[in-house]
Design a protein around this motif. Structure first.
Motif, PDB file in Angstrom:
ATOM      1  N   ARG A   1       5.363   4.077  14.923  1.00 46.30           N
ATOM      2  CA  ARG A   1       4.419   2.992  14.647  1.00 46.30           C
ATOM      3  C   ARG A   1       4.060   3.064  13.162  1.00 46.30           C
ATOM      4  NH1 ARG A   1       0.530   5.965  13.158  1.00 46.30           N
ATOM      5  NH2 ARG A   1      -0.341   7.675  14.382  1.00 46.30           N
ATOM      6  N   PRO A   2       3.463   2.022  12.620  1.00 45.83           N
ATOM      7  CA  PRO A   2       3.053   2.057  11.209  1.00 45.83           C
ATOM      8  C   PRO A   2       2.070   3.198  10.940  1.00 45.83           C
ATOM      9  CG  PRO A   2       3.004  -0.187  12.024  1.00 45.83           C
ATOM     10  CD  PRO A   2       3.234   0.694  13.225  1.00 45.83           C
ATOM     11  N   LEU A   3       2.104   3.715   9.722  1.00 44.03           N
ATOM     12  CA  LEU A   3       1.145   4.728   9.312  1.00 44.03           C
ATOM     13  C   LEU A   3      -0.271   4.168   9.385  1.00 44.03           C
ATOM     14  CD1 LEU A   3       2.930   6.056   6.083  1.00 44.03           C
ATOM     15  CD2 LEU A   3       2.769   7.270   8.261  1.00 44.03           C
ATOM     16  N   ALA A   4      -1.201   4.975   9.890  1.00 49.27           N
ATOM     17  CA  ALA A   4      -2.601   4.554   9.907  1.00 49.27           C
ATOM     18  C   ALA A   4      -3.213   4.646   8.510  1.00 49.27           C
ATOM     19  CB  ALA A   4      -3.394   5.414  10.887  1.00 49.27           C
ATOM     20  N   SER A   5      -2.784   5.643   7.736  1.00 54.21           N
ATOM     21  CA  SER A   5      -3.239   5.813   6.356  1.00 54.21           C
ATOM     22  C   SER A   5      -2.321   6.831   5.689  1.00 54.21           C
ATOM     23  CB  SER A   5      -4.696   6.289   6.295  1.00 54.21           C
ATOM     24  OG  SER A   5      -4.786   7.644   6.706  1.00 54.21           O
ATOM     25  N   LEU A   6      -2.509   7.015   4.393  1.00 53.99           N
ATOM     26  CA  LEU A   6      -1.679   7.979   3.660  1.00 53.99           C
ATOM     27  C   LEU A   6      -1.964   9.412   4.092  1.00 53.99           C
ATOM     28  CD1 LEU A   6      -1.705   6.566   0.006  1.00 53.99           C
ATOM     29  CD2 LEU A   6      -0.031   6.193   1.831  1.00 53.99           C
ATOM     30  N   THR A   7      -3.119   9.662   4.718  1.00 52.60           N
ATOM     31  CA  THR A   7      -3.444  11.019   5.153  1.00 52.60           C
ATOM     32  C   THR A   7      -2.492  11.508   6.245  1.00 52.60           C
ATOM     33  OG1 THR A   7      -5.061  10.166   6.748  1.00 52.60           O
ATOM     34  CG2 THR A   7      -5.867  10.738   4.558  1.00 52.60           C
TER      35      THR A   7
ATOM     36  N   GLU B   1      -0.503   7.298  -5.940  1.00 48.68           N
ATOM     37  CA  GLU B   1      -1.070   6.181  -6.700  1.00 48.68           C
ATOM     38  C   GLU B   1      -0.154   4.957  -6.717  1.00 48.68           C
ATOM     39  OE1 GLU B   1      -3.707   8.236 -10.176  1.00 48.68           O
ATOM     40  OE2 GLU B   1      -1.542   8.570 -10.286  1.00 48.68           O
ATOM     41  N   LEU B   2       1.065   5.112  -6.200  1.00 47.66           N
ATOM     42  CA  LEU B   2       2.038   4.021  -6.239  1.00 47.66           C
ATOM     43  C   LEU B   2       2.272   3.380  -4.882  1.00 47.66           C
ATOM     44  CD1 LEU B   2       4.690   5.694  -8.575  1.00 47.66           C
ATOM     45  CD2 LEU B   2       3.004   3.956  -9.204  1.00 47.66           C
ATOM     46  N   VAL B   3       1.738   3.990  -3.829  1.00 50.11           N
ATOM     47  CA  VAL B   3       2.019   3.493  -2.477  1.00 50.11           C
ATOM     48  C   VAL B   3       0.720   3.246  -1.732  1.00 50.11           C
ATOM     49  CG1 VAL B   3       4.249   4.670  -2.366  1.00 50.11           C
ATOM     50  CG2 VAL B   3       2.201   5.837  -1.524  1.00 50.11           C
ATOM     51  N   THR B   4       0.827   2.503  -0.649  1.00 49.21           N
ATOM     52  CA  THR B   4      -0.294   2.270   0.245  1.00 49.21           C
ATOM     53  C   THR B   4       0.251   2.234   1.669  1.00 49.21           C
ATOM     54  OG1 THR B   4      -2.201   0.834   0.678  1.00 49.21           O
ATOM     55  CG2 THR B   4      -0.120  -0.253   0.147  1.00 49.21           C
ATOM     56  N   ALA B   5      -0.644   2.190   2.634  1.00 52.44           N
ATOM     57  CA  ALA B   5      -0.245   2.072   4.042  1.00 52.44           C
ATOM     58  C   ALA B   5      -1.157   1.043   4.689  1.00 52.44           C
ATOM     59  CB  ALA B   5      -0.350   3.412   4.753  1.00 52.44           C
ATOM     60  N   ILE B   6      -0.678  -0.191   4.765  1.00 48.61           N
ATOM     61  CA  ILE B   6      -1.441  -1.263   5.399  1.00 48.61           C
ATOM     62  C   ILE B   6      -1.092  -1.220   6.882  1.00 48.61           C
ATOM     63  CG2 ILE B   6      -1.846  -3.745   5.457  1.00 48.61           C
ATOM     64  CD1 ILE B   6      -1.040  -3.809   2.495  1.00 48.61           C
TER      65      ILE B   6
END
Length: 298
Positions: free
Chosen positions: A181-187, A214-219
């Protein structure tokens, strides 16, 4: 020579002494009770002040978030977003309660969304999101970037087939199962094989270089098409990784143009890119943003 006989206290004297000791004990106990009551009252007052302060801070932060949402909604051009707009400027305000607030709105579409790997192969003619991620990892000093990009793809894609899927994780010392499933957050990233907290914060040696985090996110939502990167706000490294190492001059052209004026469309990119890269740009680029992060500190 006769010595005087030792004096003996009368029963009445002994009773008076006992009464005095008892009275002193009662006074001490009363003093301790008063001190305890005073300390309890102080603790309650401190707790009440703390609760009031917390309530004031919460209310101020909620107002800051609401005002930020109104600022975003008040955008005169909803089809174009860039960093010279009012919402992009950090601000310091004072709430009616006297609380000082520091508020900033961050454009999440300026970063590469790792959950784009959840979409799988959209079109064989497009540059894969996995290759884009591998280039970003390589930029930050990860020399096993292809393997780690594949591991993240297997962690979040909806399939069970791949080199770093369920069977591989179950054979490790600490068995676990990819959530698919998609990542919930970078943690969540350190749970993926090959990813560590140190790796997320590692920066290239160049001045003003950015770390991977600093270059990525997890929506965190499933999607059938990628979340696009806003070319008017994107980090330079993100632009380069999407276009690929074969087209560094195109990324530099975008950066040069947007320094003078925001790009209002992607038509100019189609004119300077080969068909495959032009299709990739159309799928992964935009001139507007849909996702923002509001940071508020009181």
């Amino acid at each position: 020579m006769m010595k005087p006989a030792p004096s003996r206290k009368s029963p009445a004297s002994r009773r008076r002494g006992a009464i005095l000791v008892l009275a002193l004990a009662v006074v001490a106990l009363a003093g301790a009770t008063v001190l305890h009551s005073h300390l309890v009252a102080q603790a309650r007052m401190k707790a009440d002040r703390g609760a009031l302060t917390t309530a004031l801070l919460d209310a101020a932060l909620e107002d800051a978030v609401q005002n930020s949402l109104l600022l975003l909604a008040d955008d005169p051009d909803a089809l174009l977003d860039h960093l010279d707009e009012p919402w992009a400027k950090p601000r310091e305000v004072e709430a009616p309660s006297g609380v000082n607030l520091y508020v900033s709105i961050e454009d999440a579409n300026r970063r590469f969304d790792l959950n784009n790997l959840h979409t799988g192969p959209l079109d064989a003619t497009l540059r894969p999101a996995e290759d884009m991620l591998a280039d970003l990892l390589l930029y930050t000093g990860d020399y096993e970037s292809s393997e780690h990009a594949t591991a993240l793809r297997d962690w979040i894609d909806p399939e069970d087939e791949g080199p770093r899927e369920k069977r591989w994780y179950e054979e490790q010392i600490l068995p676990q199962r990819p959530p698919n499933r998609p990542l919930a957050s970078l943690t969540e990233l350190p749970s993926v094989t090959g990813f560590t907290r140190e790796m997320l914060d590692r920066k290239p040696p160049q001045p003003e270089a950015r770390s991977f985090a600093e270059l990525v996110t997890a929506i965190p939502f499933s999607r059938s098409r990628p979340v696009a990167v806003n070319v008017n706000t994107a980090e330079p490294e993100v632009l380069r990784c999407i276009l690929g190492p074969a087209f560094p001059t195109v990324a530099e052209t975008i950066l040069g143009v947007r320094d003078r004026t925001p790009l209002v469309s992607l038509d100019s990119l189609a004119a300077v890119l080969p068909p495959r890269e032009a299709a990739t740009a159309a799928a992964f680029f935009s001139v507007r943003s849909d996702w923002f992060v509001i940071n508020a500190r009181a």
